[in-house]
Design an enzyme around this catalytic site. Structure first.
Site: not given
Ligand code: PEP
Length: 254
Positions: A9, A11, A95, A97, A166, A172, A210
């Site tokens: 992803n 972003k 997601h 976000e 998630e 992040g 992460s």
């Molecule tokens: C994500 O944005 O779906 C995600 C898992 O980000 P990160 O791996 O940076 O935590």
């Protein structure tokens, strides 16, 4: 031998030049790996991604969001059928976000998944609890409620989705759910899918939050973790490839 699914992803990152270097590096490095993989780009780059991925099957194209409507007066929105024109294979829906900054609710996420499915695009349905919800012991209740909305709206098509667990507190932040914590939630989601469809084993339940080169293998070795949704680490060729290599190792071992 069950192949894992590894999805990047990006972003709101990238440029035409950076994306080209990233995709070419990933394609070159993933040769011989036993893994399904995709990258979810900002919508503005889907056309160029289609060109970069032309003629190969190792890496698929994905989007990060879509409209819950089919067409019409929805300024700024992108319809599933439009994504389809750029050979988009996956689209992330719900997601955290989007839920956090754009007010998306379970019902919106369910409709977005429905739009994707009706255009032949696989929705990657994100579910996950906040830190406060985890600390209040509400993790299972929250993820089950989020997935239930998508199951309710999409009925028998539910075996065509991908689910991404998630935990919001892990996205992040550098914090990761332990393999055991993640497996426990994945198992709950698997049971929920099993109650909804006899084909629940077809649904990939991937972990995101992460995931990186160092922790990927221990997460991906869990029986109900079918892959990863990777944010930050998908922007660096070597990190993304290391996660794919871990996924490939798990597929060979199974
Ligand atoms: C994500 O944005 O779906 C995600 C898992 O980000 P990160 O791996 O940076 O935590």
């Amino acid at each position: 031998m069950k192949q894992k699914l590894i999805v990047g992803n990006w972003k709101m990152n990238g440029s035409l030049a950076a994306n080209q270097a990233l995709v070419q590096g990933v394609l070159a490095g993933m040769q011989g790996l036993n893994v399904r993989a995709a990258v979810c780009a900002p919508a503005a780059y889907l056309a160029s991604l289609q060109v970069l991925l032309q003629g190969q099957t190792a890496l698929s194209s994905g989007a990060q969001d879509l409209s819950m409507h089919e067409s019409g007066a929805f300024t700024g929105e992108i319809a599933a059928a439009m994504l389809r024109e750029f050979a988009t294979r996956y689209v992330i829906v719900g997601h955290s976000e989007r839920r956090q900054y754009h007010g998306e609710q379970d019902a919106h996420v369910a409709l977005k998944a429905q739009q994707a499915l009706s255009a032949g695009i696989t929705p990657i349905v994100c579910v996950g609890e906040t830190l406060a919800e985890r600390q209040a012991g509400r993790t299972e209740e929250v993820v089950k409620r989020q997935l239930a909305a998508v199951i309710h709206t999409n009925g028998h098509c539910i075996s065509e989705i991908v689910v991404a667990y998630e935990p919001v507190w892990a996205i992040g932040t550098g914090l990761t759910a332990s393999p055991q914590e993640a497996q426990q939630v994945h198992q709950v989601l698997r049971q929920q899918l099993k109650a909804a469809t006899p084909q629940a084993d077809r649904v990939a339940i991937v972990y995101g939050g992460s995931m990186n080169a160092a922790n990927a293998l221990s997460l991906l070795q869990q029986p109900d973790i079918d892959g990863g949704l990777i944010g930050g680490a998908s922007l660096k060729v070597s990190d993304f490839l290391a996660i794919m290599a871990a996924a490939s190792q798990c597929a060979q071992a199974s």
